[in-house]
Enzyme design. Structure first.
Site, mmCIF file in Angstrom:
data_model
loop_
_atom_site.group_PDB
_atom_site.id
_atom_site.type_symbol
_atom_site.label_atom_id
_atom_site.label_comp_id
_atom_site.label_asym_id
_atom_site.label_seq_id
_atom_site.Cartn_x
_atom_site.Cartn_y
_atom_site.Cartn_z
ATOM 1 N N GLU A 209 -6.509 11.991 3.259
ATOM 2 C CA GLU A 209 -5.085 11.947 2.637
ATOM 3 C C GLU A 209 -4.461 10.619 3.121
ATOM 4 O OE1 GLU A 209 -3.562 15.253 5.155
ATOM 5 O OE2 GLU A 209 -2.996 13.712 6.913
ATOM 6 N N HIS A 247 5.627 -5.539 6.942
ATOM 7 C CA HIS A 247 4.211 -5.812 6.120
ATOM 8 C C HIS A 247 2.890 -5.939 6.836
ATOM 9 C CE1 HIS A 247 7.267 -6.225 3.327
ATOM 10 N NE2 HIS A 247 7.763 -6.908 3.822
#
Lengths: 291, 395
Positions: A209, A247
């Site tokens: 997942e 990020h």
């Protein structure tokens, strides 16, 4: 054969005196798992339907011969319980508990590595070797013995796929729920290695997942080290991108962690990826028949 | 759980990391008063959980009271969309802080590296810009070093990292101290991501964190009372309601309400609904071992979203028992007046009993399907049908 657990498994359950621990511990026993001990500090000397309870896991090892530990204690006490199991002398620790702080698992992971103990989970449904032993919460009625090894991040999705394989007339060597937490004791790669070496496993189904890069790493490993066919399913294509702040996550893995990125990485290495659990089971059955 | 900039900076200050002094304000008057106390120039910064707010006009430097008023009025209430299309996020508050005399701008972060199972320290001399672009442009500009999980990480251990990133020689000691303290924040506050961009060196050679992006592990909140309070403030009414009821719920944009058990199966259900041409309204994981009451609560949350026109139940019972789920559906129908079309797919533990309970209740708006794919197709069809037509069809 099977992997991780089988007829030689001697299980000690930490939390056997609790509601969930006793329900599942006794259910595992009823399936045929050799449940040798319960562990609850302060309750040593008691028993749960005939299974002796010890204060420590080390006693369960020395007194009852336990070689496998299952952790069923509440999240805030779970990491110390896993650490105790790692130091107790068992070979395998299967941690079912969900909600353990990830920084706790960071140190516990390295303790297990250093001690050479196989840790499965946390936040996982456990391991089932159909016909032999069940350690955890996987409902055994959906799985028959057979040649397909399953490794999965998700519990219910595994049941769904297992049930479809059973209806198609096949079954499993083992089913391993590795857990969906950011840090788990065993990754896809650890389990793929075991299935590759297991003579009774002919095909591997891998259920991933979104998040992290375990699937991308597994894709590389499959290309380099796995000779058996692997069929995969990935959940989370429509999951929202989320409120991504930093990020740094994308920089370390070089992957966005999205379902699409994982599917692409697997397909690039020749792994077929099903669109739905149903299609994944169908591909697995079709591939198996072609072997 | 992500922290707003000012909440992250408060956490930094608690651990002895230098941050500019400032005040948070949720209206223009308070923002202006804060600016007057702080003096000019001062920065007025939108407090939103998204990067790229500077480019979106969410950060301004005010030189006087008129500018402070104008910028605060512009920023409070504006919608900011993230660089990858996330959001938009409404700005509810601003952080007003004293202007900094910037000599150099660096980048520093500590992040949990799931793959390596270690904390990773990253430092760059090229701060103040998009660090992804810096790393992509020239990987050598970003120094990445894993922190030994079995050893202490102090300023002495951090110094080689900041030195190899090429920071100014006279700032190395202080930068190393900051990096060690960031790792301390990670370990002691259960932060899985801490990003400071920029980490500045001032004209008088102080090292100051000018921004703060911090993610706290939600599983750790039982041991962080102060952070748990922040977690309790959720803007979205459905998410707030779900939180109070102890459900895992994420709101999405579509009209198909979704309830499944287990995060994996729930995500898979969203995917299958999307493949069938539908748009999921939410992610709702009823969890393992759900009892009837949890199902009533879950339906209440889904139904309170006015966009929802049909609901899909996708249950594969492991620990969860399908008869409990069925009881919950029947109870909810009576209790909360559930009149939306409901597509139910029950499989797994006790599914025969569950189906029997539903058959006996004979709810007019309930549609049963055997497989996940059929259930997804059916709910998408029903969600697209106007309510009046549906009432006629079910008679």
């Amino acid at each position: 054969m099977s992997i991780i657990i089988d007829g030689s498994t001697k299980l000690a359950v930490s939390g056997l005196t609790g509601r969930e621990g006793s329900f599942h511990g006794l259910r595992n026993k009823a399936y045929g798992t050799d449940l040798v001990a319960g562990v609850t500090p302060g309750k040593g000397g008691q028993d749960v339907e005939g299974t002796p309870v010890f204060d420590t896991i080390a006693e369960a090892v020395s007194e009852a011969g336990a070689n496998t530990s299952m952790i069923f204690v509440p999240a805030r006490f779970a990491a110390p319980a896993i650490d105790e199991a790692i130091e107790s002398g068992v070979e395998t620790v299967i941690a079912i508990t969900e909600g353990i702080p990830v920084l706790d698992m960071l140190s516990t992971y390295w303790k297990a590595k250093e001690a050479g103990v196989r840790l499965i989970g946390p936040n996982c449904p456990g391991v089932l070797s159909p016909g032999k032993a069940n350690v955890g919460i996987i409902p055994d009625r959906f799985f028959d013995p057979g040649p397909i090894g399953v490794v999965s991040k998700s519990g219910t999705l595994t049941y769904q796929i297992g049930n479809e394989l059973k209806q198609a007339g096949t079954g499993n060597s083992s089913i391993v729920g590795i857990g969906g937490d950011p840090i788990v004791g065993s990754d896809f790669i650890d389990i793929l290695k075991l299935y590759e070496a297991d003579p009774d496993t002919e095909l591997i189904v891998m259920v991933g997942e979104i998040g992290g890069d375990a699937e991308e790493r597994a894709a590389e490993f499959i290309a380099a080290e796995v000779s058996k066919p692997v069929v995969a399913y990935i959940a989370g294509f429509t999951a929202p991108p989320g409120k991504q702040m930093g990020h740094a996550g994308a920089i370390i893995s070089g992957s966005s962690g999205t379902a699409q990125a994982k599917k692409d990485a697997l397909e690039a290495k020749g792994v077929r990826v099903g669109e739905s659990p149903t299609e994944t089971a169908a591909i697995a059955v079709e591939t198996l028949r072609g072997l | 759980m992500d922290l707003l900039e000012y909440q992250g900076k408060q956490l930094f200050a608690k651990h002895g990391i230098a941050v500019p002094s400032g005040e948070v304000a949720d209206n223009v008057e308070d923002a202006v008063a804060a600016a007057e106390r702080i003096g000019y120039p001062c920065a007025i910064k939108a407090q939103v959980l998204i990067g790229g707010r500077g480019k979106a006009g969410g950060v301004k430097i005010a030189k006087d009271v008129e500018e402070a008023r104008r910028y605060a009025a512009d920023i409070i209430g504006m919608d900011i969309t993230g660089p990858h299309g996330e959001g938009p996020f409404r700005v509810d508050s601003v952080w007003v802080e004293g202007g900094s005399d910037i000599a150099e701008e660096y980048y520093a972060s500590i992040i949990l590296d799931r793959g390596e199972k270690k904390l990773l320290a990253m430092v760059s001399a090229k701060g103040g810009m998009d660090i992804e672009a810096v790393a992509a442009g020239n990987p050598a500009d970003l120094t990445k070093v894993h922190i030994d999980p079995t050893a202490p990480f102090d300023a002495a251990a951090a110094r080689p990292i900041v030195a190899s990133a090429g920071l100014a020689e006279d700032a190395l000691d202080k930068a190393a101290e900051v990096l060690a303290k960031l790792a301390e924040v990670a370990r002691e506050e259960d932060a899985t991501l801490i990003e400071v961009n920029p980490l500045i060196v001032t004209a008088d050679r102080e090292v100051v964190a000018l921004d703060a992006k911090v993610t706290i592990d939600g599983n750790s909140l039982f041991r962080h009372e102060d952070l748990a309070e922040i977690a309790d403030t959720v803007d979205d009414p459905q998410e707030q309601m779900a939180k109070e009821k102890g459900l895992t719920y994420v709101k999405l944009d579509g009209n198909v309400g979704i309830l499944a058990n287990g995060a994996g199966l729930c995500m898979s259900t969203l995917d299958v609904v999307a493949q069938a041409g539908g748009a999921p309204a939410n992610f709702l994981d009823a969890g393992g071992g759900s009892k009837a009451e949890a199902i009533v609560n879950a339906l209440e949350v889904i139904k309170s979203d006015a966009k929802v026109t049909a609901i899909l139940f996708n249950i594969f019972g492991g620990i969860t028992r399908c008869d409990e789920i069925a009881k919950g559906i029947v109870t909810a129908s009576g209790q909360i007046g559930l009149d939306l079309p409901l597509v139910v797919r029950l499989d797994g533990t006790n599914f025969e009993e569950g189906l029997a309970i539903l058959a006996e209740a004979n709810l007019p708006n309930l549609h049963q399907e055997k497989t996940m794919l059929d259930a997804a197709r059916r709910v998408v069809e029903l969600a697209a049908t106007p309510p009046a037509a549906d009432a006629g069809a079910s008679e």
